[in-house]
Design a protein around this motif. Structure first.
Motif, PDB file in Angstrom:
ATOM      1  N   THR A 223       0.858  -1.174   0.000  1.00  0.00           N
ATOM      2  CA  THR A 223       0.000   0.000   0.000  1.00  0.00           C
ATOM      3  C   THR A 223       0.900   1.232   0.000  1.00  0.00           C
ATOM      4  O   THR A 223       2.109   1.147   0.288  1.00  0.00           O
ATOM      5  CB  THR A 223      -0.896   0.035   1.242  1.00  0.00           C
ATOM      6  N   LEU A 224       0.327   2.381  -0.309  1.00  0.00           N
ATOM      7  CA  LEU A 224       1.099   3.624  -0.286  1.00  0.00           C
ATOM      8  C   LEU A 224       1.640   3.888   1.114  1.00  0.00           C
ATOM      9  O   LEU A 224       2.795   4.318   1.282  1.00  0.00           O
ATOM     10  CB  LEU A 224       0.222   4.787  -0.748  1.00  0.00           C
ATOM     11  N   LYS A 225       0.837   3.606   2.126  1.00  0.00           N
ATOM     12  CA  LYS A 225       1.268   3.824   3.505  1.00  0.00           C
ATOM     13  C   LYS A 225       2.476   2.955   3.840  1.00  0.00           C
ATOM     14  O   LYS A 225       3.448   3.420   4.456  1.00  0.00           O
ATOM     15  CB  LYS A 225       0.117   3.518   4.466  1.00  0.00           C
ATOM     16  N   GLU A 226       2.441   1.696   3.428  1.00  0.00           N
ATOM     17  CA  GLU A 226       3.558   0.784   3.703  1.00  0.00           C
ATOM     18  C   GLU A 226       4.828   1.247   2.994  1.00  0.00           C
ATOM     19  O   GLU A 226       5.930   1.174   3.553  1.00  0.00           O
ATOM     20  CB  GLU A 226       3.191  -0.630   3.264  1.00  0.00           C
ATOM     21  N   PHE A 227       4.673   1.729   1.764  1.00  0.00           N
ATOM     22  CA  PHE A 227       5.838   2.210   1.018  1.00  0.00           C
ATOM     23  C   PHE A 227       6.434   3.443   1.691  1.00  0.00           C
ATOM     24  O   PHE A 227       7.665   3.552   1.838  1.00  0.00           O
ATOM     25  CB  PHE A 227       5.434   2.534  -0.419  1.00  0.00           C
ATOM     26  N   CYS A 228       5.583   4.369   2.097  1.00  0.00           N
ATOM     27  CA  CYS A 228       6.071   5.592   2.751  1.00  0.00           C
ATOM     28  C   CYS A 228       6.801   5.273   4.052  1.00  0.00           C
ATOM     29  O   CYS A 228       7.816   5.896   4.379  1.00  0.00           O
ATOM     30  CB  CYS A 228       4.905   6.545   3.006  1.00  0.00           C
ATOM     31  N   GLU A 229       6.302   4.292   4.774  1.00  0.00           N
ATOM     32  CA  GLU A 229       6.987   3.872   5.996  1.00  0.00           C
ATOM     33  C   GLU A 229       8.340   3.252   5.665  1.00  0.00           C
ATOM     34  O   GLU A 229       9.328   3.458   6.381  1.00  0.00           O
ATOM     35  CB  GLU A 229       6.116   2.877   6.763  1.00  0.00           C
ATOM     36  N   ALA A 230       8.395   2.505   4.560  1.00  0.00           N
ATOM     37  CA  ALA A 230       9.635   1.817   4.181  1.00  0.00           C
ATOM     38  C   ALA A 230      10.736   2.793   3.782  1.00  0.00           C
ATOM     39  O   ALA A 230      11.919   2.546   4.053  1.00  0.00           O
ATOM     40  CB  ALA A 230       9.358   0.835   3.044  1.00  0.00           C
ATOM     41  N   ILE A 231      10.381   3.916   3.139  1.00  0.00           N
ATOM     42  CA  ILE A 231      11.415   4.858   2.691  1.00  0.00           C
ATOM     43  C   ILE A 231      11.809   5.850   3.781  1.00  0.00           C
ATOM     44  O   ILE A 231      12.672   6.703   3.561  1.00  0.00           O
ATOM     45  CB  ILE A 231      10.978   5.616   1.419  1.00  0.00           C
ATOM     46  N   GLN A 232      11.198   5.711   4.943  1.00  0.00           N
ATOM     47  CA  GLN A 232      11.555   6.578   6.067  1.00  0.00           C
ATOM     48  C   GLN A 232      12.834   6.126   6.756  1.00  0.00           C
ATOM     49  O   GLN A 232      13.510   6.914   7.407  1.00  0.00           O
ATOM     50  CB  GLN A 232      10.421   6.605   7.099  1.00  0.00           C
ATOM     51  N   SER A 233      13.156   4.839   6.625  1.00  0.00           N
ATOM     52  CA  SER A 233      14.300   4.282   7.347  1.00  0.00           C
ATOM     53  C   SER A 233      15.357   3.778   6.375  1.00  0.00           C
ATOM     54  O   SER A 233      15.039   3.178   5.343  1.00  0.00           O
ATOM     55  CB  SER A 233      13.842   3.127   8.241  1.00  0.00           C
ATOM     56  N   THR A 234      16.612   4.008   6.719  1.00  0.00           N
ATOM     57  CA  THR A 234      17.715   3.489   5.899  1.00  0.00           C
ATOM     58  C   THR A 234      18.174   2.119   6.389  1.00  0.00           C
ATOM     59  O   THR A 234      19.120   1.550   5.836  1.00  0.00           O
ATOM     60  CB  THR A 234      18.909   4.458   5.938  1.00  0.00           C
ATOM     61  N   ASP A 235      17.512   1.593   7.408  1.00  0.00           N
ATOM     62  CA  ASP A 235      17.921   0.311   7.991  1.00  0.00           C
ATOM     63  C   ASP A 235      17.065  -0.860   7.526  1.00  0.00           C
ATOM     64  O   ASP A 235      17.352  -2.009   7.871  1.00  0.00           O
ATOM     65  CB  ASP A 235      17.854   0.385   9.527  1.00  0.00           C
ATOM     66  N   GLY A 236      16.009  -0.585   6.758  1.00  0.00           N
ATOM     67  CA  GLY A 236      15.108  -1.650   6.333  1.00  0.00           C
ATOM     68  C   GLY A 236      15.522  -2.283   5.016  1.00  0.00           C
ATOM     69  O   GLY A 236      16.659  -2.135   4.546  1.00  0.00           O
ATOM     70  N   ASP A 237      14.570  -2.972   4.398  1.00  0.00           N
ATOM     71  CA  ASP A 237      14.837  -3.681   3.146  1.00  0.00           C
ATOM     72  C   ASP A 237      14.777  -2.752   1.937  1.00  0.00           C
ATOM     73  O   ASP A 237      15.402  -3.020   0.909  1.00  0.00           O
ATOM     74  CB  ASP A 237      13.816  -4.815   2.981  1.00  0.00           C
ATOM     75  N   MET A 238      14.040  -1.648   2.054  1.00  0.00           N
ATOM     76  CA  MET A 238      13.918  -0.706   0.942  1.00  0.00           C
ATOM     77  C   MET A 238      15.197   0.108   0.798  1.00  0.00           C
ATOM     78  O   MET A 238      15.842   0.469   1.784  1.00  0.00           O
ATOM     79  CB  MET A 238      12.733   0.228   1.169  1.00  0.00           C
ATOM     80  N   VAL A 239      15.564   0.394  -0.463  1.00  0.00           N
ATOM     81  CA  VAL A 239      16.782   1.152  -0.720  1.00  0.00           C
ATOM     82  C   VAL A 239      16.553   2.067  -1.918  1.00  0.00           C
ATOM     83  O   VAL A 239      15.729   1.771  -2.799  1.00  0.00           O
ATOM     84  CB  VAL A 239      17.974   0.192  -0.970  1.00  0.00           C
ATOM     85  N   HIS A 284      10.894  11.524   1.735  1.00  0.00           N
ATOM     86  CA  HIS A 284      10.148  12.065   2.877  1.00  0.00           C
ATOM     87  C   HIS A 284       8.831  11.298   2.998  1.00  0.00           C
ATOM     88  O   HIS A 284       7.757  11.815   2.682  1.00  0.00           O
ATOM     89  CB  HIS A 284       9.911  13.569   2.697  1.00  0.00           C
ATOM     90  N   GLY A 285       8.966  10.060   3.457  1.00  0.00           N
ATOM     91  CA  GLY A 285       7.795   9.209   3.587  1.00  0.00           C
ATOM     92  C   GLY A 285       6.769   9.743   4.556  1.00  0.00           C
ATOM     93  O   GLY A 285       5.570   9.506   4.397  1.00  0.00           O
ATOM     94  N   ASP A 286       7.222  10.492   5.569  1.00  0.00           N
ATOM     95  CA  ASP A 286       6.288  11.052   6.538  1.00  0.00           C
ATOM     96  C   ASP A 286       5.353  12.067   5.896  1.00  0.00           C
ATOM     97  O   ASP A 286       4.262  12.335   6.404  1.00  0.00           O
ATOM     98  CB  ASP A 286       7.045  11.693   7.700  1.00  0.00           C
ATOM     99  N   GLU A 287       5.763  12.615   4.752  1.00  0.00           N
ATOM    100  CA  GLU A 287       4.925  13.560   4.014  1.00  0.00           C
ATOM    101  C   GLU A 287       4.339  12.933   2.748  1.00  0.00           C
ATOM    102  O   GLU A 287       3.646  13.610   1.980  1.00  0.00           O
ATOM    103  CB  GLU A 287       5.749  14.795   3.631  1.00  0.00           C
TER     104      GLU A 287
END
Length: 330
Positions: A223-239, A284-287
């Motif tokens: 979902t868009l929400k899940e993607f935005c959360e994923a790009i908020q952190s540099t420690d997760g699986d998203m890059v 800026h996933g928070d936005e």
């Protein structure tokens, strides 16, 4: 005269009965297919597993179909587990072949890619590597079907190939599971969006991720929400990776802007702020946004192409690519 005709009719009637047999072997029997024949494909919609794959020019990663994901359907149709299927491939109880849908039959053509795969032309027919548009191979070690396209493919190419597993009872292949694999090739760089980026005070152009919600879902199943959360952190699986001027992913550089972000020169090469780069990209996933901004002091009207992808560290075949033509304005 009438009596003679009656006797003849009764005799013929009696002979008709004696010609009938109670022996089931005298009835019409189902054809038993020999080793050099191609068994027909018994119609069974529930035995068909459909997959749709998309290959994106610039990063034509192989894609896989994990058979464990279809364990229930395989158990139902073949009466065995996925592990048993691969045991059966070794001892001859199971076969893995192409399926010729236009003829409604199995295709026993010998592998043309390695020992467990085939190359296919645009019509889905088996061919050689030099004429191939797509290839399918069985990875026995990982229990996967591997699908790949050559580097020479072009935007818009598409097709469907069919392969299947069947129980070899030496008569037919009526117990089977069929994989119908549709694929298409697209070129993300052909969809370029022009944006105006202020050239003063680091004021960014804001990319609204709501506009890409469907693309994100198609790429990651998120979902868009899940993607935005994923790009908020540099420690997760998203890059986040930038692309160089030749369209190659730059995967060996640390982030140089805030969070998941980079400073770059006009060709997309990653730089540090102190080196006076041309622009930055920040997540800026928070936005629900991506910022694209310029290093101050550049001349209005300056243009450069901004190209980057979000992908997974664990699976580079899943990604979304953005391409912008940035024009600096006062």
């Amino acid at each position: 005269m009438r009596k003679n005709i009656l006797y003849i009719a009764m005799a013929c009637f009696a002979l008709g009965f004696t010609a009938c047999s109670d022996d089931p072997n005298d009835a019409v029997t189902k054809h038993v297919y020999g080793p050099d024949e191609a068994p027909y494909l018994r119609s069974d919609a529930n035995a068909t597993i459909s997959n749709s794959l998309e290959f994106k020019i610039g990063h034509l990663a192989v894609q896989t179909i994990n058979l464990k994901n279809y364990a229930e359907q395989i158990q139902t149709k073949l009466k065995m587990t996925v592990d048993d299927v691969f045991v059966g491939l070794e001892n001859g109880d199971i076969v893995f072949y192409n399926i010729n849908t236009s003829r409604g039959a199995w295709d026993k053509t010998a592998p043309t890619k390695g020992s467990t795969g085939w190359y296919y032309n645009s019509a889905g027919g088996v061919t050689t590597e030099s004429n191939a548009q797509v290839a399918v191979e069985l990875d026995k070690a990982n229990k996967q079907i591997v699908v790949s396209v050559p580097e020479t493919v072009e935007d818009g190419m598409n097709g469907t190939v069919n392969v299947g597993f069947a129980v070899d009872n030496k008569k037919d292949y009526d117990m089977y599971v069929r994989f119908s694999i549709s694929y298409k090739v697209s070129d993300p760089s052909s969809n370029i969006v022009t944006i105006n980026v202020p050239n003063t005070d680091y004021t960014p152009y804001v990319v609204d991720l709501n506009d890409y919600e469907d693309n994100i879902k198609d790429a990651f199943g998120m979902t868009l929400k899940e993607f935005c959360e994923a790009i908020q952190s540099t420690d997760g699986d998203m890059v986040l990776y930038m692309l160089d001027k030749d369209g190659n992913w730059i995967t060996d550089q640390a982030y140089t802007a805030s969070g998941m972000g980079y400073w770059c020169d006009a060709d997309g090469n990653i730089m540090k702020w102190a080196d006076k780069p041309n622009y930055f990209v920040e997540s800026h996933g928070d936005e629900g946004a991506i910022y694209i901004g310029a290093y101050p002091g550049q001349e209005a009207g300056t243009e450069f192409r901004v190209r980057f992808v979000y992908t997974l560290k664990s699976d580079n075949s899943k990604f979304i690519q953005f391409v912008f033509k940035a024009v600096l304005i006062d």
